[in-house]
Design a protein around this motif. Structure first.
Motif, PDB file in Angstrom:
ATOM      1  N   VAL A  57       0.840  -1.198   0.000  1.00  0.00           N
ATOM      2  CA  VAL A  57       0.000   0.000   0.000  1.00  0.00           C
ATOM      3  C   VAL A  57       0.874   1.245   0.000  1.00  0.00           C
ATOM      4  O   VAL A  57       1.849   1.335   0.769  1.00  0.00           O
ATOM      5  CB  VAL A  57      -0.927   0.013   1.235  1.00  0.00           C
ATOM      6  CG1 VAL A  57      -1.750   1.288   1.281  1.00  0.00           C
ATOM      7  CG2 VAL A  57      -1.831  -1.217   1.231  1.00  0.00           C
ATOM      8  N   LEU A  58       0.516   2.217  -0.860  1.00  0.00           N
ATOM      9  CA  LEU A  58       1.171   3.521  -0.845  1.00  0.00           C
ATOM     10  C   LEU A  58       0.316   4.459  -0.007  1.00  0.00           C
ATOM     11  O   LEU A  58      -0.810   4.790  -0.394  1.00  0.00           O
ATOM     12  CB  LEU A  58       1.320   4.071  -2.265  1.00  0.00           C
ATOM     13  CG  LEU A  58       1.994   5.450  -2.379  1.00  0.00           C
ATOM     14  CD1 LEU A  58       3.439   5.379  -1.879  1.00  0.00           C
ATOM     15  CD2 LEU A  58       1.944   5.957  -3.812  1.00  0.00           C
ATOM     16  N   PRO A  59       0.792   4.903   1.162  1.00  0.00           N
ATOM     17  CA  PRO A  59      -0.012   5.757   2.039  1.00  0.00           C
ATOM     18  C   PRO A  59      -0.378   7.086   1.382  1.00  0.00           C
ATOM     19  O   PRO A  59       0.354   7.596   0.528  1.00  0.00           O
ATOM     20  CB  PRO A  59       0.906   5.980   3.250  1.00  0.00           C
ATOM     21  CG  PRO A  59       1.871   4.842   3.221  1.00  0.00           C
ATOM     22  CD  PRO A  59       2.098   4.561   1.765  1.00  0.00           C
ATOM     23  N   GLU A  60      -1.507   7.645   1.808  1.00  0.00           N
ATOM     24  CA  GLU A  60      -1.956   8.939   1.293  1.00  0.00           C
ATOM     25  C   GLU A  60      -1.401  10.090   2.122  1.00  0.00           C
ATOM     26  O   GLU A  60      -1.662  11.245   1.802  1.00  0.00           O
ATOM     27  CB  GLU A  60      -3.487   8.999   1.295  1.00  0.00           C
ATOM     28  CG  GLU A  60      -4.128   8.064   0.292  1.00  0.00           C
ATOM     29  CD  GLU A  60      -5.647   8.179   0.269  1.00  0.00           C
ATOM     30  OE1 GLU A  60      -6.233   8.540   1.317  1.00  0.00           O
ATOM     31  OE2 GLU A  60      -6.237   7.931  -0.796  1.00  0.00           O
ATOM     32  N   ARG A  61      -0.659   9.805   3.204  1.00  0.00           N
ATOM     33  CA  ARG A  61      -0.164  10.839   4.101  1.00  0.00           C
ATOM     34  C   ARG A  61       1.320  11.126   3.851  1.00  0.00           C
ATOM     35  O   ARG A  61       2.178  10.825   4.668  1.00  0.00           O
ATOM     36  CB  ARG A  61      -0.399  10.436   5.556  1.00  0.00           C
ATOM     37  CG  ARG A  61      -1.850  10.289   5.931  1.00  0.00           C
ATOM     38  CD  ARG A  61      -2.609  11.599   5.768  1.00  0.00           C
ATOM     39  NE  ARG A  61      -2.034  12.704   6.524  1.00  0.00           N
ATOM     40  CZ  ARG A  61      -2.349  12.957   7.789  1.00  0.00           C
ATOM     41  NH1 ARG A  61      -3.233  12.200   8.418  1.00  0.00           N
ATOM     42  NH2 ARG A  61      -1.792  13.974   8.406  1.00  0.00           N
ATOM     43  N   ALA A  62       1.608  11.740   2.716  1.00  0.00           N
ATOM     44  CA  ALA A  62       2.988  12.117   2.427  1.00  0.00           C
ATOM     45  C   ALA A  62       3.464  13.189   3.398  1.00  0.00           C
ATOM     46  O   ALA A  62       4.672  13.320   3.654  1.00  0.00           O
ATOM     47  CB  ALA A  62       3.108  12.624   0.990  1.00  0.00           C
ATOM     48  N   ASP A  63       2.516  13.943   3.970  1.00  0.00           N
ATOM     49  CA  ASP A  63       2.889  15.007   4.909  1.00  0.00           C
ATOM     50  C   ASP A  63       3.482  14.448   6.196  1.00  0.00           C
ATOM     51  O   ASP A  63       4.140  15.177   6.957  1.00  0.00           O
ATOM     52  CB  ASP A  63       1.676  15.880   5.224  1.00  0.00           C
ATOM     53  CG  ASP A  63       0.523  15.075   5.801  1.00  0.00           C
ATOM     54  OD1 ASP A  63       0.231  13.986   5.251  1.00  0.00           O
ATOM     55  OD2 ASP A  63      -0.096  15.521   6.786  1.00  0.00           O
ATOM     56  N   LEU A  64       3.261  13.163   6.443  1.00  0.00           N
ATOM     57  CA  LEU A  64       3.826  12.532   7.633  1.00  0.00           C
ATOM     58  C   LEU A  64       5.143  11.827   7.322  1.00  0.00           C
ATOM     59  O   LEU A  64       5.682  11.094   8.156  1.00  0.00           O
ATOM     60  CB  LEU A  64       2.828  11.521   8.219  1.00  0.00           C
ATOM     61  CG  LEU A  64       1.492  12.095   8.710  1.00  0.00           C
ATOM     62  CD1 LEU A  64       0.611  10.976   9.256  1.00  0.00           C
ATOM     63  CD2 LEU A  64       1.725  13.164   9.782  1.00  0.00           C
ATOM     64  N   GLY A  65       5.619  12.012   6.100  1.00  0.00           N
ATOM     65  CA  GLY A  65       6.868  11.377   5.703  1.00  0.00           C
ATOM     66  C   GLY A  65       6.695   9.962   5.199  1.00  0.00           C
ATOM     67  O   GLY A  65       7.693   9.261   4.987  1.00  0.00           O
ATOM     68  N   LEU A  66       5.447   9.534   5.006  1.00  0.00           N
ATOM     69  CA  LEU A  66       5.181   8.172   4.518  1.00  0.00           C
ATOM     70  C   LEU A  66       5.103   8.204   2.993  1.00  0.00           C
ATOM     71  O   LEU A  66       4.043   8.414   2.392  1.00  0.00           O
ATOM     72  CB  LEU A  66       3.872   7.643   5.116  1.00  0.00           C
ATOM     73  CG  LEU A  66       3.836   7.556   6.643  1.00  0.00           C
ATOM     74  CD1 LEU A  66       2.451   7.151   7.125  1.00  0.00           C
ATOM     75  CD2 LEU A  66       4.884   6.551   7.136  1.00  0.00           C
ATOM     76  N   THR A  67       6.238   8.049   2.364  1.00  0.00           N
ATOM     77  CA  THR A  67       6.306   8.166   0.905  1.00  0.00           C
ATOM     78  C   THR A  67       6.643   6.849   0.217  1.00  0.00           C
ATOM     79  O   THR A  67       6.687   6.788  -1.008  1.00  0.00           O
ATOM     80  CB  THR A  67       7.362   9.211   0.515  1.00  0.00           C
ATOM     81  OG1 THR A  67       8.627   8.828   1.063  1.00  0.00           O
ATOM     82  CG2 THR A  67       6.972  10.596   1.036  1.00  0.00           C
ATOM     83  N   GLU A  68       6.879   5.797   0.994  1.00  0.00           N
ATOM     84  CA  GLU A  68       7.214   4.496   0.421  1.00  0.00           C
ATOM     85  C   GLU A  68       6.087   3.507   0.709  1.00  0.00           C
ATOM     86  O   GLU A  68       5.323   3.661   1.667  1.00  0.00           O
ATOM     87  CB  GLU A  68       8.532   3.977   0.992  1.00  0.00           C
ATOM     88  CG  GLU A  68       9.734   4.858   0.664  1.00  0.00           C
ATOM     89  CD  GLU A  68      11.024   4.269   1.196  1.00  0.00           C
ATOM     90  OE1 GLU A  68      10.945   3.216   1.879  1.00  0.00           O
ATOM     91  OE2 GLU A  68      12.091   4.853   0.939  1.00  0.00           O
ATOM     92  N   THR A  69       6.000   2.477  -0.127  1.00  0.00           N
ATOM     93  CA  THR A  69       4.949   1.474   0.047  1.00  0.00           C
ATOM     94  C   THR A  69       5.191   0.665   1.317  1.00  0.00           C
ATOM     95  O   THR A  69       6.338   0.410   1.703  1.00  0.00           O
ATOM     96  CB  THR A  69       4.891   0.513  -1.156  1.00  0.00           C
ATOM     97  OG1 THR A  69       6.167  -0.112  -1.318  1.00  0.00           O
ATOM     98  CG2 THR A  69       4.502   1.262  -2.418  1.00  0.00           C
ATOM     99  N   LEU A  70       4.089   0.288   1.952  1.00  0.00           N
ATOM    100  CA  LEU A  70       4.123  -0.531   3.154  1.00  0.00           C
ATOM    101  C   LEU A  70       3.404  -1.838   2.874  1.00  0.00           C
ATOM    102  O   LEU A  70       2.471  -1.880   2.064  1.00  0.00           O
ATOM    103  CB  LEU A  70       3.444   0.204   4.317  1.00  0.00           C
ATOM    104  CG  LEU A  70       3.981   1.600   4.642  1.00  0.00           C
ATOM    105  CD1 LEU A  70       3.107   2.257   5.712  1.00  0.00           C
ATOM    106  CD2 LEU A  70       5.433   1.536   5.104  1.00  0.00           C
ATOM    107  N   ASP A  71       3.816  -2.914   3.528  1.00  0.00           N
ATOM    108  CA  ASP A  71       3.162  -4.203   3.297  1.00  0.00           C
ATOM    109  C   ASP A  71       2.282  -4.576   4.482  1.00  0.00           C
ATOM    110  O   ASP A  71       2.637  -4.353   5.646  1.00  0.00           O
ATOM    111  CB  ASP A  71       4.195  -5.296   3.028  1.00  0.00           C
ATOM    112  CG  ASP A  71       5.172  -5.476   4.180  1.00  0.00           C
ATOM    113  OD1 ASP A  71       5.022  -6.460   4.927  1.00  0.00           O
ATOM    114  OD2 ASP A  71       6.065  -4.613   4.343  1.00  0.00           O
ATOM    115  N   PHE A  72       1.121  -5.137   4.153  1.00  0.00           N
ATOM    116  CA  PHE A  72       0.143  -5.550   5.158  1.00  0.00           C
ATOM    117  C   PHE A  72      -0.409  -6.916   4.776  1.00  0.00           C
ATOM    118  O   PHE A  72      -0.300  -7.358   3.629  1.00  0.00           O
ATOM    119  CB  PHE A  72      -1.017  -4.548   5.238  1.00  0.00           C
ATOM    120  CG  PHE A  72      -0.613  -3.152   5.624  1.00  0.00           C
ATOM    121  CD1 PHE A  72      -0.568  -2.772   6.957  1.00  0.00           C
ATOM    122  CD2 PHE A  72      -0.287  -2.225   4.654  1.00  0.00           C
ATOM    123  CE1 PHE A  72      -0.199  -1.482   7.315  1.00  0.00           C
ATOM    124  CE2 PHE A  72       0.091  -0.926   4.996  1.00  0.00           C
ATOM    125  CZ  PHE A  72       0.119  -0.556   6.328  1.00  0.00           C
TER     126      PHE A  72
END
Length: 353
Positions: A108-123
């Motif tokens: 998943v690519l998070p929608e919160r780039a403002d929080l520094g989450l710019t890379e995909t995460l696995d779930f």
């Protein structure tokens, strides 16, 4: 069908209750009880019956129990492009878009780039739910309305359901959010069943021809020359008619045939424009993609129409000056009148386009 001495019916040697459910003794080892994915329609049918039975037995209702089972055990199939929400762990309530699905792992690519989450995460699948907002354009992926598209008009996160207004019929349907996926294209659903497909002219009864305007799981919705809609079972539909040479005459005695564009100048559909899909005696079936009802098909007597570009039809009659009746930027509409021309006659060789 014959009633038996007890509270059930017998049909072809099998027992059924008053709601149509078959009564049958089976071994528990022959039942699949895990990874069951019921549609909302199925859950509602069983919920209604279970609630009624339990109320009759002990005065309680079992709707919550049945619906709770469906909501909690339903397996969700994620696809690339789905918007999802995290429901477990430290990142709970985070939303994003599915980029890749590999086995049981969803990236998943998070929608919160403002929080520094710019890379995909696995779930894992049980850590996510599909997440929709009002206005999203989606496609139904299961149930009787599978493959139909529309816009989300209501989201119930507690029930995990969404209500959709369909692109083609403008009717609304409530489905599980797990049975919906994001979609960019418009679809009326299934287009083929057996040897028939959407928009075919088919025989229904002796000498009665109708046009298929919706394909369902085991039947069709058809439109007759009187503008009536009915359901036709697959086994009741007869041969298809493919007479591209069939012709009729418009209000100005122009000969019209399949593929021609005409303007309706009188009657219920006055002011509309459409392409002739079929000619059935003195009636013509027209298609206009801006009409949501009946997959864009409507039927009029040929005498209520005029061939586009003939008979002094104005742009207003054709659907306005600028957009055109088909939303084509004016290809079939205009601002001013059209000069009178002589009635047209068509040779059979000119019909083939």
């Amino acid at each position: 069908i014959a009633p038996s001495s007890s509270s059930h019916w017998v049909w072809r040697g099998k027992k059924f209750d008053d709601d149509g459910f078959m009564i049958k003794n089976v071994r528990t080892t022959a039942l699949q009880v895990e990874a069951i994915n019921p549609t909302l329609e199925e859950v509602q049918r069983f919920t209604s019956k279970t609630s009624r039975d339990e109320f009759e037995n002990d005065g309680t209702a079992g709707a919550n129990q049945v619906s709770g089972f469906a909501f909690n055990s339903k397996k969700v199939e994620f696809r690339k492009g789905d918007r999802v929400k995290v429901v477990e762990g430290e990142l709970s309530n985070l939303t994003g878009r599915v980029t890749t699905v590999t086995g049981d792992t969803i990236f998943v690519l998070p929608e919160r780039a403002d929080l520094g989450l710019t890379e995909t995460l696995d779930f894992t699948a049980n850590e996510l739910i599909k997440f929709f907002r009002n206005g999203d354009h989606v496609m139904i992926t299961a149930g009787v309305r599978k493959d139909e598209t529309g816009h989300v008009v209501d989201v119930n996160e507690e029930e995990k359901t969404v209500t959709i207004i369909h692109d083609t019929s403008r009717n609304t349907t409530k489905v599980f959010s797990s049975d919906v996926t994001m979609c960019n294209r418009i679809s009326a659903g299934k287009e083929t069943l057996g040897n028939y497909r959407l928009y075919d002219l088919v025989m229904l009864g002796q000498g009665n021809y109708v046009v298929i305007v919706k394909v369902e799981n085991t039947s069709f919705r058809v439109l007759d020359v009187n503008g009536n809609i009915q359901t036709a079972r697959l086994q009741d539909v007869g041969r298809k008619r493919r007479n591209i040479y069939a012709t009729a005459y418009d209000n100005r005695q122009n000969q019209i045939t399949q593929g021609d564009v005409v303007s309706v100048i009188s009657g219920e559909h006055k002011g509309l424009k459409g392409e002739i899909k079929h000619v059935q005696k003195s009636y013509i079936y027209l298609y206009n993609r801006q009409i949501n009802k009946n997959s864009g098909i409507f039927v009029v007597p040929a005498k209520q129409t005029v061939l586009s570009g003939y008979g002094g039809v104005t742009g207003a009659a054709g659907g306005g000056g600028g957009g055109g009746a088909f939303g084509d930027g004016g290809a079939f509409g205009g601002g001013g009148g059209v000069m009178m021309q002589q009635p047209r006659r068509i040779n059979r060789t000119n019909v083939m386009r």
